[in-house]
Motif scaffolding. Structure first.
Motif, mmCIF file in Angstrom:
data_model
loop_
_atom_site.group_PDB
_atom_site.id
_atom_site.type_symbol
_atom_site.label_atom_id
_atom_site.label_comp_id
_atom_site.label_asym_id
_atom_site.label_seq_id
_atom_site.Cartn_x
_atom_site.Cartn_y
_atom_site.Cartn_z
ATOM 1 N N LYS A 135 122.051 28.447 9.423
ATOM 2 C CA LYS A 135 121.227 29.259 10.314
ATOM 3 C C LYS A 135 122.083 29.758 11.472
ATOM 4 N N GLU A 136 121.646 30.839 12.066
ATOM 5 C CA GLU A 136 122.388 31.405 13.194
ATOM 6 C C GLU A 136 122.465 30.419 14.356
ATOM 7 N N GLY A 137 123.684 30.273 14.907
ATOM 8 C CA GLY A 137 123.860 29.466 16.122
ATOM 9 C C GLY A 137 123.853 27.963 15.894
ATOM 10 N N LYS A 138 123.957 27.524 14.633
ATOM 11 C CA LYS A 138 123.925 26.078 14.374
ATOM 12 C C LYS A 138 125.322 25.523 14.088
ATOM 13 N N SER A 139 125.459 24.210 14.309
ATOM 14 C CA SER A 139 126.718 23.521 14.017
ATOM 15 C C SER A 139 126.485 22.477 12.943
ATOM 16 N N TYR A 140 127.522 22.204 12.198
ATOM 17 C CA TYR A 140 127.423 21.279 11.065
ATOM 18 C C TYR A 140 128.666 20.407 11.050
ATOM 19 N N SER A 141 128.598 19.276 10.333
ATOM 20 C CA SER A 141 129.829 18.520 10.172
ATOM 21 C C SER A 141 129.985 18.047 8.732
ATOM 22 N N ILE A 142 131.256 17.961 8.348
ATOM 23 C CA ILE A 142 131.630 17.435 7.029
ATOM 24 C C ILE A 142 132.717 16.409 7.326
ATOM 25 N N GLY A 143 132.414 15.121 7.229
ATOM 26 C CA GLY A 143 133.364 14.092 7.658
ATOM 27 C C GLY A 143 133.696 14.310 9.124
ATOM 28 N N ASN A 144 134.986 14.408 9.418
ATOM 29 C CA ASN A 144 135.368 14.629 10.815
ATOM 30 C C ASN A 144 135.639 16.101 11.128
ATOM 31 N N ILE A 145 135.208 16.987 10.246
ATOM 32 C CA ILE A 145 135.398 18.425 10.460
ATOM 33 C C ILE A 145 134.082 19.031 10.938
#
Ligand code: ZN
Length: 271
Positions: A135-145
């Motif tokens: 979605k617009e303006g969202k942050s995500y993480s994959i492990g430590n990335i």
């Protein structure tokens, strides 16, 4: 004894480096349909966390050929559902999870890639650890990335670019879009990857052209910019020569991606 020491040293080296492999540099229909250039997307290895972005047609061939192992992937990210970005999503999920025998990994995609006419077959969903909707303006993480999808692009389907943060570096991927105010301000990073389909602007079509890319690079001044996703007009004009000219005009180191090119983010330290 000597062997195991070397093995440890090699492992340490490979897990600490951050690389981006271009499994294709083709954009738009004719280049992709004729495979004039490959169209397999981007394979990230960020300190050992492997992520695949936009597995277009031939991704399974391009990645296997380069000994990139799908079962090592932690996630697959789709910027949008267009075929040149998503065609191999099913086989790559199948390969990532070893035919469903080793379920794991995440899929990130815009809602419209998964709702009424999903790009992913329903029987493959259970092979994944989960699906996250971009979605617009969202942050995500994959492990430590960590990565963010700062702004919705102007493109015929729901589309997001990405900005990534690793322990040491930042880089952004400006995927397909029409140029608009606010596009470039969302993607400040040390390294900028830009999908440049057209040599000249073609206003009715929602893709970036070379003058757009020049404007974005001059505005954002990354340490390095990499052009990719070439349409026929860009390809005929020799992207590597264009990149050289852009470097002189903007003072930014501009590269043209090549099929199979592996960019090591440590190169940003010397720029
Ligand atoms: Zn597209």
């Amino acid at each position: 004894m000597f062997y195991s020491y070397n093995y440890v040293a090699m492992k340490a080296e490979s897990s600490s480096s951050d690389t981006i492999t271009f499994l294709g540099t083709a954009g738009a229909r004719i280049m992709v349909a004729n495979q004039i250039l490959a169209s397999g997307g981007l394979w990230l290895n960020l300190s050992g966390t492997e992520i695949l972005i936009d597995p277009g047609p031939g991704c399974i061939v391009q990645s296997s050929k380069r000994k990139l192992r799908a079962e090592k992937l932690s996630a697959i990210i789709l910027s949008h559902r267009h075929l040149d970005h998503s065609a191999d999503i099913n086989i790559m999920v199948e390969a990532m999870t070893q035919g469903g025998f080793k379920p794991h990994g995440w899929l990130f995609a815009p809602a419209d890639a998964l709702d009424t006419e999903p790009v992913l077959f329903s029987y493959l969903r259970s092979y994944l650890e989960g699906i996250e909707i971009l979605k617009e303006g969202k942050s995500y993480s994959i492990g430590n990335i960590a990565f963010a999808t700062p702004i919705r692009h102007i493109h015929p389907v729901e589309t997001y670019g990405m900005s990534f943060k690793t322990a040491e570096h930042t880089f952004a991927y400006i995927t397909d879009s029409r140029h608009f105010d606010g596009l470039c301000h969302s993607y400040g990073a040390e390294l900028l990857i830009i999908n440049v389909v057209f040599l000249e602007p073609r206003p009715p079509i929602d893709h970036l052209s070379l003058p757009d890319a020049e404007h974005i690079i001059a505005e954002l001044k990354p340490k390095v910019a990499i052009l990719t996703h070439f349409g026929m007009s860009m390809w005929r004009a020799k992207p590597w020569e264009i990149a050289q000219r852009l470097s002189q005009q903007t003072g930014v180191k501009v590269l043209a991606a090549r099929d199979g090119m592996r960019f090591d983010l440590s190169q940003l330290n010397n720029t």
